[in-house]
Design a protein around this motif. Sequence first.
Motif, short mmCIF file in Angstrom:
data_model
loop_
_atom_site.label_atom_id
_atom_site.label_comp_id
_atom_site.label_asym_id
_atom_site.label_seq_id
_atom_site.Cartn_x
_atom_site.Cartn_y
_atom_site.Cartn_z
N THR A 145 0.83 -1.19 0.00
CA THR A 145 0.00 0.00 0.00
C THR A 145 0.88 1.25 0.00
OG1 THR A 145 -1.84 1.09 1.16
CG2 THR A 145 -0.14 0.09 2.54
N SER A 146 0.26 2.40 0.01
CA SER A 146 0.96 3.67 0.15
C SER A 146 0.88 4.11 1.61
CB SER A 146 0.33 4.73 -0.75
OG SER A 146 0.37 4.35 -2.11
N PRO A 147 1.90 4.79 2.11
CA PRO A 147 1.85 5.21 3.52
C PRO A 147 0.82 6.32 3.73
CG PRO A 147 3.79 6.11 2.44
CD PRO A 147 3.17 5.16 1.46
N PRO A 148 0.02 6.22 4.78
CA PRO A 148 -0.93 7.30 5.08
C PRO A 148 -0.19 8.57 5.49
CG PRO A 148 -0.91 5.68 6.83
CD PRO A 148 -0.09 5.11 5.72
N ALA A 149 -0.82 9.70 5.33
CA ALA A 149 -0.19 11.00 5.61
C ALA A 149 0.32 11.10 7.04
CB ALA A 149 -1.18 12.12 5.31
N SER A 150 -0.34 10.40 7.97
CA SER A 150 0.01 10.52 9.39
C SER A 150 1.39 9.97 9.73
CB SER A 150 -1.04 9.81 10.24
OG SER A 150 -1.10 8.43 9.90
N VAL A 151 1.98 9.16 8.83
CA VAL A 151 3.29 8.57 9.14
C VAL A 151 4.38 9.05 8.18
CG1 VAL A 151 2.21 6.52 10.13
CG2 VAL A 151 2.87 6.51 7.72
N VAL A 152 4.04 9.96 7.28
CA VAL A 152 5.01 10.45 6.30
C VAL A 152 5.92 11.51 6.91
CG1 VAL A 152 5.23 11.83 4.19
CG2 VAL A 152 3.60 9.94 4.28
N GLY A 153 7.21 11.43 6.56
CA GLY A 153 8.15 12.48 6.96
C GLY A 153 8.81 12.28 8.30
N ARG A 154 8.54 11.15 8.98
CA ARG A 154 9.16 10.89 10.27
C ARG A 154 9.76 9.49 10.29
NH1 ARG A 154 4.94 11.12 14.70
NH2 ARG A 154 3.51 10.45 13.05
N PRO A 155 10.82 9.27 11.06
CA PRO A 155 11.36 7.91 11.19
C PRO A 155 10.28 6.98 11.75
CG PRO A 155 12.88 9.52 12.11
CD PRO A 155 11.60 10.25 11.84
N LEU A 156 10.30 5.74 11.32
CA LEU A 156 9.28 4.79 11.78
C LEU A 156 9.26 4.67 13.30
CD1 LEU A 156 9.62 1.92 9.14
CD2 LEU A 156 7.70 3.49 9.44
N SER A 157 10.43 4.83 13.93
CA SER A 157 10.50 4.72 15.39
C SER A 157 9.69 5.81 16.09
CB SER A 157 11.96 4.79 15.85
OG SER A 157 12.56 6.02 15.44
N GLU A 158 9.41 6.89 15.38
CA GLU A 158 8.67 8.00 15.99
C GLU A 158 7.19 8.00 15.62
OE1 GLU A 158 10.50 11.71 15.05
OE2 GLU A 158 12.49 11.12 15.78
N THR A 159 6.79 7.10 14.76
CA THR A 159 5.39 7.11 14.29
C THR A 159 4.48 6.27 15.18
OG1 THR A 159 5.79 5.21 12.84
CG2 THR A 159 6.13 7.41 11.90
N ALA A 160 5.05 5.37 15.99
CA ALA A 160 4.24 4.49 16.85
C ALA A 160 3.21 3.69 16.05
CB ALA A 160 3.57 5.30 17.95
N ILE A 161 3.60 3.28 14.84
CA ILE A 161 2.67 2.53 13.99
C ILE A 161 2.19 1.26 14.66
CG2 ILE A 161 2.52 1.15 11.87
CD1 ILE A 161 4.14 3.28 10.45
N ARG A 162 3.12 0.54 15.28
CA ARG A 162 2.74 -0.74 15.89
C ARG A 162 1.78 -0.53 17.05
NH1 ARG A 162 7.49 -4.89 17.03
NH2 ARG A 162 7.74 -4.41 14.82
N THR A 163 2.00 0.52 17.82
CA THR A 163 1.11 0.80 18.96
C THR A 163 -0.25 1.31 18.49
OG1 THR A 163 3.01 1.36 20.35
CG2 THR A 163 0.84 2.14 21.07
#
Length: 213
Positions: free
Chosen positions: A148-166
């Motif tokens: 998929t394409s990344p949603p806007a909420s996680v763009v522009g930041r390191p994955l460690s700072e996005t809390a995607i898993r949480t």
Amino acid sequence: MVVVLGLGRFGKSLALELMDQGTEVLGLDSSEPVVQKLAHRLTHAAVVDTTDDESLRQLSVHEYDRAVVGIGSDLEASLLTASALINLGVPNIWAKAISHSHAKILTQIGVHHVVRPEHDMGKRVAHLVRGRMIDYIEFDDGFAMVKTSPPASVVGRPLSETAIRTAFGVTVVAIKRPGEGFTYATSDTVLAADDTIIVSGQVRDVERFANQA
């Protein structure tokens, strides 16, 4: 080498794909015209009654460790062919099923791997039609991977700072930049809006993540 029994649409497609991938294929079917059309495209091909143990033994099918029953619409022929392979002791048998009951019987008689191409494809396409996913693969126990394409909420930041898993219960496994190949994602990976990503997790979670604006 793999033996494919039944060279209809499914069996033919599978056999040719195996050949393209460098796997030798013995194709068997009860129809002479069908076999003649494919004979020059397979390693070996023969006209045979696939439900007859002895006929299969004469073609040394019992020496193969992988066999695929591509017969679907003729339920009796499918089950008898699968039974013949089991009697011959073929250790890895795949078979196509066209319904839940067909799949259940194949499993009960001892087929190791039962596939339902139309059902599985319909289920996969339904997931794709519902949301923003580019591709979708579901595994056992409701686990899936999506492209998929990344949603806007996680763009522009390191994955460690996005809390995607949480926040979503998913893991970004790989990333593809435009014009490049896929690479593994790390905690330091920064996603861009035009990236393509592979995400893994439970079906409900990956769909929810992929459908974020």
